[in-house]
Scaffold this motif. Structure first.
Motif, PDB file in Angstrom:
ATOM      1  N   PRO A   1       3.805   9.459  -0.715  1.00  0.00           N
ATOM      2  CA  PRO A   1       4.871  10.436  -0.447  1.00  0.00           C
ATOM      3  C   PRO A   1       5.528  10.170   0.910  1.00  0.00           C
ATOM      4  O   PRO A   1       4.842   9.989   1.908  1.00  0.00           O
ATOM      5  N   GLY A   2       6.840  10.060   0.906  1.00  0.00           N
ATOM      6  CA  GLY A   2       7.546   9.831   2.167  1.00  0.00           C
ATOM      7  C   GLY A   2       7.896   8.378   2.395  1.00  0.00           C
ATOM      8  O   GLY A   2       8.765   8.068   3.211  1.00  0.00           O
TER       9      GLY A   2
ATOM     10  N   LEU B   1      -2.135   2.285   8.299  1.00  0.00           N
ATOM     11  CA  LEU B   1      -2.398   3.656   7.880  1.00  0.00           C
ATOM     12  C   LEU B   1      -1.072   4.258   7.472  1.00  0.00           C
ATOM     13  O   LEU B   1      -0.109   4.263   8.231  1.00  0.00           O
ATOM     14  N   CYS B   2      -0.988   4.709   6.229  1.00  0.00           N
ATOM     15  CA  CYS B   2       0.291   5.199   5.741  1.00  0.00           C
ATOM     16  C   CYS B   2       0.315   6.711   5.770  1.00  0.00           C
ATOM     17  O   CYS B   2      -0.296   7.344   4.929  1.00  0.00           O
ATOM     18  N   VAL B   3       0.935   7.270   6.772  1.00  0.00           N
ATOM     19  CA  VAL B   3       1.089   8.720   6.788  1.00  0.00           C
ATOM     20  C   VAL B   3       2.577   8.983   6.958  1.00  0.00           C
ATOM     21  O   VAL B   3       3.116   8.947   8.049  1.00  0.00           O
ATOM     22  N   PHE B   4       3.288   9.089   5.871  1.00  0.00           N
ATOM     23  CA  PHE B   4       4.731   9.244   5.962  1.00  0.00           C
ATOM     24  C   PHE B   4       5.137  10.704   5.746  1.00  0.00           C
ATOM     25  O   PHE B   4       5.901  11.265   6.434  1.00  0.00           O
ATOM     26  N   GLY B   5       4.515  11.311   4.734  1.00  0.00           N
ATOM     27  CA  GLY B   5       5.016  12.621   4.286  1.00  0.00           C
ATOM     28  C   GLY B   5       4.788  13.683   5.345  1.00  0.00           C
ATOM     29  O   GLY B   5       3.742  13.739   5.960  1.00  0.00           O
TER      30      GLY B   5
ATOM     31  N   ILE C   1       5.194   4.577  11.719  1.00  0.00           N
ATOM     32  CA  ILE C   1       4.580   3.454  10.979  1.00  0.00           C
ATOM     33  C   ILE C   1       5.510   2.245  11.010  1.00  0.00           C
ATOM     34  O   ILE C   1       5.127   1.154  11.420  1.00  0.00           O
TER      35      ILE C   1
ATOM     36  N   MET D   1       0.837  -1.207   0.000  1.00  0.00           N
ATOM     37  CA  MET D   1       0.000   0.000   0.000  1.00  0.00           C
ATOM     38  C   MET D   1       0.874   1.261   0.000  1.00  0.00           C
ATOM     39  O   MET D   1       0.553   2.250  -0.643  1.00  0.00           O
ATOM     40  N   CYS D   2       2.000   1.189   0.691  1.00  0.00           N
ATOM     41  CA  CYS D   2       2.893   2.361   0.734  1.00  0.00           C
ATOM     42  C   CYS D   2       4.039   2.203  -0.262  1.00  0.00           C
ATOM     43  O   CYS D   2       4.377   3.138  -0.979  1.00  0.00           O
TER      44      CYS D   2
END
Lengths: 102, 102
Positions: free
Chosen positions: A43-44, B4-8, A72, A32-33
């Protein structure tokens, strides 16, 4: 500026060969990422396609131990076994990438 | 498992466009480990070709601040300015890579 490049940790030669099929299966939960083929979809989140197995393995172990921090990846890497890490790393390295000449 | 992908980090829209030529010139001092075209020449040093600029920028800033630790990269990133970091990141992202289908 001369930079002495010593990145690799001691490469132990006795580790069993990684299982690419197991790595590919495990990598589905990363897709997914990082994308199904290792080209990031987020992004990231870095591209992992063709990345060095020694580097991916090192970073996953750092995330697992907390030596490298990311909200994460700290959660995702925590339950991974050494075998799962080595299979994942081998899988991503096995994805061949080529640089498109300009 | 839903991740949950929150990287940026928040992407600021006001930063001036990066200078690819300056990034390419600066990247010459990274080539010994990361390769002239961003394909690593050193075990443990990651490929950077085609890597997301937001990711490379974030990691260089983490090395510079010490949030991410690596003996070599801590020394190399320390003197880098924000502009040099953004130029380097844009340069590596601009190197197009393609995944070789199996």
């Amino acid at each position: 500026m001369f930079a002495l490049c010593v990145f690799g940790s001691a490469i132990s030669t006795s580790t069993p060969a990684a299982d690419l099929d197991a790595g590919k299966a495990k990598a589905m939960s990363c897709a997914m990422c990082h994308g199904a083929n290792g080209i990031s979809q987020m992004p990231g989140a870095p591209n992992l396609a063709g990345q060095q197995a020694i580097y991916v393995e090192q970073q996953l172990k750092h995330f697992r131990s907390g030596k490298r921090s990311n909200e994460i990846m700290g959660v995702i890497a925590k339950p991974l076994t050494d075998t799962e890490i080595s299979d994942l790393a081998a899988w991503y390295e096995s994805i061949k990438v080529s640089v498109v000449e300009r």
